[in-house]
Write a protein that holds these residues in place. Structure first.
Motif, short mmCIF file in Angstrom:
data_model
loop_
_atom_site.label_atom_id
_atom_site.label_comp_id
_atom_site.label_asym_id
_atom_site.label_seq_id
_atom_site.Cartn_x
_atom_site.Cartn_y
_atom_site.Cartn_z
N ILE A 1 0.85 -1.32 -0.05
CA ILE A 1 0.18 -0.04 -0.21
C ILE A 1 0.79 1.32 -0.05
O ILE A 1 2.14 1.22 0.55
CB ILE A 1 -1.02 0.02 1.19
N GLU A 2 0.31 2.19 -0.64
CA GLU A 2 1.34 3.30 -1.15
C GLU A 2 0.52 4.63 -1.06
O GLU A 2 -0.39 4.64 -1.40
CB GLU A 2 2.06 3.08 -2.22
N LEU B 1 4.36 7.58 2.28
CA LEU B 1 4.52 6.32 3.00
C LEU B 1 4.47 5.23 1.90
O LEU B 1 3.32 5.38 1.10
CB LEU B 1 3.93 6.05 4.01
N ARG B 2 5.03 4.08 2.02
CA ARG B 2 5.32 2.69 1.29
C ARG B 2 5.30 1.62 2.39
O ARG B 2 6.13 1.46 3.15
CB ARG B 2 6.01 2.63 0.15
N ALA B 3 4.12 0.79 2.68
CA ALA B 3 4.22 -0.22 3.49
C ALA B 3 3.80 -1.73 2.70
O ALA B 3 3.02 -1.74 1.78
CB ALA B 3 2.86 -0.33 4.37
N THR B 4 4.87 -2.40 3.04
CA THR B 4 4.94 -3.86 2.31
C THR B 4 4.23 -4.99 3.66
O THR B 4 5.09 -4.92 4.48
CB THR B 4 6.47 -4.16 1.90
N VAL B 5 3.32 -5.73 3.00
CA VAL B 5 2.71 -6.87 4.17
C VAL B 5 2.93 -8.08 3.30
O VAL B 5 3.12 -8.05 2.39
CB VAL B 5 1.48 -6.37 4.02
N TRP C 1 -4.49 1.82 6.26
CA TRP C 1 -4.74 2.78 5.15
C TRP C 1 -3.80 4.05 5.37
O TRP C 1 -3.12 4.12 6.52
CB TRP C 1 -6.02 3.06 5.22
N LEU C 2 -3.44 4.36 4.33
CA LEU C 2 -2.37 5.59 4.30
C LEU C 2 -3.02 6.99 3.91
O LEU C 2 -3.25 7.13 2.57
CB LEU C 2 -1.25 5.35 3.53
N PRO C 3 -3.65 7.74 4.85
CA PRO C 3 -4.25 8.89 4.36
C PRO C 3 -3.33 10.01 3.44
O PRO C 3 -2.20 10.02 3.59
CB PRO C 3 -4.75 9.77 5.79
N GLU C 4 -3.75 10.30 2.31
CA GLU C 4 -3.16 11.22 1.49
C GLU C 4 -2.53 12.44 2.15
O GLU C 4 -3.36 13.10 3.13
CB GLU C 4 -3.94 11.67 0.17
N LEU D 1 0.87 5.82 8.99
CA LEU D 1 0.16 4.61 8.61
C LEU D 1 -1.03 4.72 9.64
O LEU D 1 -0.62 4.32 10.87
CB LEU D 1 0.97 3.45 8.40
N TYR D 2 -2.33 4.36 9.29
CA TYR D 2 -3.44 4.02 10.27
C TYR D 2 -3.51 2.63 10.35
O TYR D 2 -3.71 1.97 9.20
CB TYR D 2 -4.60 5.05 9.90
N VAL D 3 -4.06 1.99 11.56
CA VAL D 3 -4.23 0.99 11.57
C VAL D 3 -5.39 0.64 12.53
O VAL D 3 -5.57 1.06 13.71
CB VAL D 3 -2.90 0.01 12.36
N GLY D 4 -6.60 0.28 12.10
CA GLY D 4 -7.72 -0.12 12.76
C GLY D 4 -7.79 -1.48 12.77
O GLY D 4 -7.79 -2.41 12.18
#
Length: 638
Positions: A51-52, A56-60, A152-155, A160-163
């Motif tokens: 997700i990008e 930020l860029r997060a790799t899962v 998710w990554l708000p523009e 990085l938000y984590v629910g």
């Protein structure tokens, strides 16, 4: 390893003492031990989801518990996490295989989750800001609770938000455990800051004590490398304080994690600078790479606690992860209050506390949104089986029947017909056409066992048979009804003397052997089970389990004969070489036992358990000399 004496528990604050004593695990059933790995490394591909945003860029890694492998901050080019350059499993998870690095979601019970090296479901759902979220979800089997993690990554945001949410779909209260575990780079000037003045120190000598922050025993323990031995520091974050923890380097730069208040606990885990901790760090990665520490956030104050979740209720919260830049002079100054005030002020500027609460409120209506098809990754079929059995309605985390697989089919048949299939019940019992005895399960090892009260009821109502009684016995043993478990396994053996039911009876005898009751019978039954196994992997696992029992019964000749049944390539593995050394000690040949440790490059026990001191114990039974560095994994003072 994470237990304390009852007398020490009684001295804790009442709420903590209750939760420390609430529903600890007695086993990792219904999951099974994952030990089919070694230390021979080769390049391999891993499925990843990325997700990008503009920042930020997060790799899962959806096939490995949904772990976040990397969190890259684009404007600065900084990697915010410790990213392990290798995938090296080690025996740290509750059920075996675990690897270090990134952000993992520890759910279920005290310890690294059984999902560390297991797949989870993944799909896309709408995000509160109009974009998209990556949803990860699975059925946590130790506590029978579904959970989800929305990323998710708000523009325009550096965070990085984590629910996260875990639910109790049952008509009874269940114990819940959650710790988000974040690996961060560890250097000499790395400092971990948190809004606390006290912490609960837990070491591998199994003691829990309240100590001041940051100085204790002439060292500033907020610097991970200033502790000698591996240890946990569970911080006493005041109820009214904002919940956060940060790891910052010599320049005042690093990662900060914050959350809504439900996630109240904060922790630092350190390997320390002693030889055992350094050896473990090398073991988990590769030479020449930097070390790491872990900062964590959990539902309770310590990881020795489990929290009751009432029937039909849920726990939900929001976390945020992002970069932080603070004044290094303040961060590393002697004034602890000023250091943490500097960090908290910078955090409030970068991401106000009110914004975290608002993001949580905005996310909650989306938590029940069903994910879009097709799924990006598929987890196990156990959640689908539980939904079929219990009729659970779980909006947002579907467990469709198309995820049911081969392992779930016998249990699905039990639900539909009231009978668990017994493959080969008649034809495969007794001796086969070519002479060797075959088992009563169709010649293959039995599949996984389900042990919850609901499944135990199903098994107790099913017609007796070698497979049914085998599984019923395991469920009864898990429930603490050992006498009935033994009776079930004896019925299974009477119908078809399989190595699997014999092994269960041997384990029961070995359990009683701790009180001096049945060590010889345990040994005899393990030998009988070994004689009946033809599957190579099962045989190796059974022999690794049988040899210590035979040695405990003072039967080194039988232990040697059993170990010699393995093919040369299996005997060459580290665990078997260690067993060989122990046999030599039992035979009185200490020189030969020492040679097993010292000749050539020595050996590596691939599945050495966290905190296990069997290498030290075996070496000390051979000689008074210091143990060679390559075998020093001790996590506490000698």
């Amino acid at each position: 390893m994470h237990t304390i004496e009852e007398s020490e528990r009684a001295a804790l604050p009442p709420s903590m003492a209750r939760q420390v004593g609430y529903e600890p695990l007695s086993s990792v059933l219904p999951t099974r031990i994952l030990d089919g790995y070694g230390r021979d490394r080769a390049p391999a591909g891993l499925d990843t989801l990325v997700i990008e945003s503009d920042r930020l860029r997060a790799t899962v890694l959806p096939g490995l518990g949904g772990r976040i492998h990397s969190l890259h901050h684009k404007p600065t080019g900084r990697e915010l996490l410790y990213t392990n350059p290798v995938l090296q499993p080690a025996d740290f998870a509750l059920n075996g295989a675990w690897f270090s690095g990134g952000i993992e979601w520890n759910i279920g019970a005290t310890g690294h989750t059984t999902l560390s090296c297991a797949p989870v479901h993944a799909a896309v759902v709408p995000a509160p800001d109009g974009g998209e979220m990556l949803r990860l979800w699975e059925w946590e089997r130790l506590r029978d609770t579904p959970f989800q993690v929305d990323l998710w990554l708000p523009e325009g945001s550096d965070f990085l938000y984590v629910g996260a949410r875990t639910r109790n779909p049952h008509d009874r209260t269940v114990p819940v455990y959650w710790w988000s575990n974040i690996a961060v780079p560890e250097e000499e000037r790395t400092r971990v800051l948190v809004p606390a003045e006290e912490t609960w120190h837990f070491g591998y000598e199994r003691s829990l004590r309240r100590i001041p922050v940051p100085h204790w025993r002439d060292a500033d323990r907020s610097y991970p490398l200033r502790s000698e031995f591996p240890a946990d520091y569970f911080y006493e974050v005041p109820v009214e304080a904002r919940k956060w923890i940060a790891s910052l380097d010599e320049h005042g730069q690093g990662l900060v994690q914050t959350s809504t208040d439900l996630l109240r606990g904060r922790k630092l885990f350190v390997w320390g600078h002693g030889p055992g901790g350094r050896r473990w760090q090398q073991w988990l990665t590769e030479p020449g790479t930097p070390g790491y520490a872990e900062i964590q956030a959990g539902l309770a104050r310590t990881q020795l606690e489990h929290i009751p979740l009432e029937a039909g209720e849920e726990f939900a919260w929001l976390e945020a992860y992002g970069p932080l830049d603070a004044d290094p002079a303040a961060v590393h100054g002697d004034d602890w209050d000023a250091a943490r005030a500097e960090v908290e002020g910078r955090l409030e500027t970068a991401l106000p506390r009110a914004d975290v609460d608002a993001a949580y409120a905005a996310w909650r209506p989306y938590a029940d949104t069903d994910p879009a098809e097709p799924r990006l990754a598929t987890g196990s079929g156990w959640g689908a089986l539980e939904v079929v059995r219990g009729g659970h309605l779980l909006p947002g985390t579907p467990f469709p029947e198309d995820t049911l697989g081969e392992e779930q089919q016998p249990w699905l048949e039990l639900l539909k017909t009231g009978r668990l299939p017994d493959p080969g019940r008649a034809a495969d019992a007794g001796r086969g056409p070519d002479g060797p005895e075959r088992d009563g399960f169709g010649g293959t090892p039995p599949g996984p066992t389900l042990v919850s009260a609901a499944w135990r009821d199903q098994l107790e109502c099913a017609p007796s048979g070698p497979m049914t009684d085998y599984h019923l016995g395991i469920a009864q043993w898990h429930a603490g009804d050992h006498a009935q478990a033994v009776r079930s396994w004896e019925r299974s053996c009477a119908a078809a003397e399989t190595p699997w039911a014999l092994r269960c009876l041997a384990v029961a005898d070995a359990y009683d052997a701790a009180t001096g009751l049945y060590p010889q019978r345990a040994a005899d039954r393990f030998l009988a089970a070994v004689e009946r196994v033809s599957d190579g992997h099962a045989l190796a696992a059974l022999i690794r389990e049988a040899v210590p029992v035979l040695l405990a019964a003072d039967r080194p000749a039988d232990a040697r004969a059993v170990l010699d049944r393995l093919p040369p390539e299996e005997r060459a593995r580290g665990r078997c070489r260690l067993l060989h050394a122990r046999i030599l000690v039992a035979e009185g040949d200490r020189e030969a036992a020492r040679a097993v440790f010292t000749e050539g490059d020595g050996f590596e026990v691939d599945d050495l358990r966290e905190g296990d001191e069997i290498l030290n114990d075996t070496w000390s039974s051979i000689t008074d000399a210091p143990i060679p560095d390559r075998y020093e994994f001790r996590m506490r003072p000698a």
